[in-house]
Design an enzyme around this catalytic site. Structure first.
Site, PDB file in Angstrom:
ATOM      1  N   GLY A 147     -40.860-155.707 -17.075  1.00 15.37           N
ATOM      2  CA  GLY A 147     -40.168-156.952 -17.481  1.00 15.37           C
ATOM      3  C   GLY A 147     -40.583-157.222 -18.766  1.00 15.37           C
ATOM      4  O   GLY A 147     -39.723-157.745 -19.618  1.00 15.37           O
ATOM      5  N   CYS A 148     -41.800-157.275 -18.964  1.00 17.87           N
ATOM      6  CA  CYS A 148     -42.474-157.555 -20.360  1.00 17.87           C
ATOM      7  C   CYS A 148     -41.901-156.784 -21.571  1.00 17.87           C
ATOM      8  O   CYS A 148     -41.793-157.558 -22.406  1.00 17.87           O
ATOM      9  CB  CYS A 148     -43.999-157.536 -20.413  1.00 17.87           C
ATOM     10  SG  CYS A 148     -44.889-158.877 -19.167  1.00 17.87           S
ATOM     11  N   THR A 149     -41.623-155.592 -21.306  1.00 16.92           N
ATOM     12  CA  THR A 149     -41.013-154.624 -22.433  1.00 16.92           C
ATOM     13  C   THR A 149     -39.785-155.134 -22.599  1.00 16.92           C
ATOM     14  O   THR A 149     -39.361-155.405 -23.757  1.00 16.92           O
ATOM     15  CB  THR A 149     -41.172-153.218 -21.946  1.00 16.92           C
ATOM     16  OG1 THR A 149     -42.671-153.085 -21.744  1.00 16.92           O
ATOM     17  CG2 THR A 149     -40.699-152.331 -22.837  1.00 16.92           C
TER      18      THR A 149
END
Length: 154
Positions: free
Chosen positions: A43-45
Site C-alpha cells: 500500500g505504501c509503495t
C-alpha cells in the site's frame, strides 16, 4: 487527530540524505504532508508511486509533497531510489511529528491489536494552518484526491 483551522505542529526531521527539514522551510507554499506506515510495503509503495506520478502537477500549483514514516533515513534512501520518488521523505523514528499530528493510533490486523501509523494526509496552507485533513486515506487515490481538492481551491 488535528482539525481544520488549527496551526500545523512544527517539526524538524531528517530526510533520506540525513539533512534536517523543517515545516517552517516551506512558509509561503502549500504543503501536502502525508503519513504512511512503512517503506516498501504494497500500500505504501502504491501511494508513494501515485504521488510520484502526480508530482509535476503538484509542482505546477506550488505545492510541496512530504511523506513521513518511522522508517530510517537509510530505508527512505533505498525506497526513493527503487521507485524514483522525487519528493521529500522524512524519517520520524521517535514519532515526534507522527504523534503531534495524531496519526499514531491503535490498529487491528487479523484480530491482533497494535499501535501504528494510520495512513493520513494533511494539506497545510501558506501560513502554516491546516486546511484539509484526510484520515485513513486509500493509497491508490490519495494523490489524485488531493490534487482534485487543490484544483477546486484555485
Amino acid at each position: 487527530m488535528l482539525e481544520i483551522g488549527t496551526k500545523a505542529p512544527a517539526f524538524t526531521l531528517p530526510d533520506k540524505d540525513g539533512d534536517l527539514v523543517s515545516l517552517s522551510d516551506f512558509a509561503g507554499k502549500k504543503v501536502v504532508l502525508y503519513f504512511y506506515p512503512r517503506d516498501n510495503t504494497p500500500g505504501c509503495t502504491r501511494q508513494a508511486c501515485a504521488f510520484a506520478g502526480a508530482y509535476e502537477n503538484f509542482k505546477k500549483i506550488n505545492a510541496v509533497v512530504i511523506g513521513v514514516s518511522k522508517d530510517s533515513a537509510a530505508s527512505h534512501q533505498k525506497f526513493a531510489e527503487k521507485y524514483d520518488l522525487p519528493f521529500i521523505l522524512l524519517s520520524d523514528p521517535e514519532l515526534t511529528a507522527i504523534q503531534a499530528y495524531g496519526v499514531w493510533q491503535e490498529k487491528k490486523n487479523y484480530g491482533k491489536v497494535s499501535m501504528g501509523v494510520v495512513r493520513s494526509t494533511f494539506v497545510i496552507d501558506e501560513n502554516g494552518i491546516i486546511e484539509k485533513v484526510m484520515p485513513k486515506v486509500k493509497p491508490d487515490t490519495n494523490a489524485e484526491d488531493i490534487l482534485s481538492y487543490l484544483a477546486g481551491k484555485a
